[in-house]
Design an enzyme around this catalytic site. Structure first.
Site: not given
Length: 210
Positions: A156, A167
């Site tokens: 991903r 993140r």
């Protein structure tokens, strides 16, 4: 047991949720899954959520809480549940309290950022059924192929190193403060990440007393 798992992206929350779910026979309530299910079922609050999604907007916390309240009334939640993907921020945690969603324990899996970057770059995901694997820690039986449905596994975009680092910045800013929130409520427990999934599970069982 009504449980929230905390930890940075890639800490192994989803994997450990599955293990705890099987041991205690309680469901894992995924925010994404119940949102999609409510939209598909066409419930009043599902239709409300669909309106935001079709407009390309984030679904407001109060709508997600409403969908979660609906889901937690179902029979399989009578003995407890594990919340996955909620809360991610202090306002969401406060909204859960206001909405009467009960929590017994918030369990934080502690892991170094460097370990997460290394771990997530080895993650592989099935685009069809959503199963997750890792090329070192939890490989599929046939390299690159999903054990459950036979689809080709993918990396991903979220699992690329530069994305993971971004993140982690967001996690430390928005989600990590939840540890203090639940500590003040006397509901925080922590466990250090272990060398293997099984060892982390055992450490979690000891902390939870199960």
């Amino acid at each position: 047991m009504r449980l929230i798992l905390l930890g940075a992206p890639g800490a192994g929350k989803g994997t450990q949720a599955d293990v705890i779910s099987a041991k205690l026979n309680i469901p894992t309530i995924s925010t994404g899954n119940i949102l999609r299910a409510a939209v598909k079922a066409g419930t009043p609050i599902g239709k409300q959520a669909e309106g935001y999604m079709k407009a390309g907007q984030l679904v407001p916390d109060e709508v997600i809480i409403g969908i979660m309240q609906e889901r937690l009334k179902e029979d399989d939640c009578k003995n407890g549940y594990i919340l996955d993907g909620m809360p991610r921020t202090i306002p969401q945690a406060e909204a859960l309290v206001t909405g009467g969603v009960e929590i017994d324990c918030a369990l934080s899996i502690e892991i170094a950022d460097e370990t997460i970057v290394e771990r997530m770059s080895g993650r592989r995901t099935c685009p069809d059924c959503g199963a997750s694997y890792h090329i070192v820690n939890s490989p599929s039986k046939v390299e690159g192929i999903c054990d459950k449905c036979g689809a080709q596994l993918v990396i991903r975009a979220d699992d690329k190193a530069e994305t993971v680092k971004a993140r982690l910045v967001t996690y430390h800013k928005e989600t990590e403060p939840l540890k203090d929130f639940y500590a003040r409520m006397g509901k925080l427990k922590t466990v250090d990440n272990q060398p293997s999934i099984a060892e982390t599970s055992e450490a979690i069982f000891r902390v939870l007393g199960i």
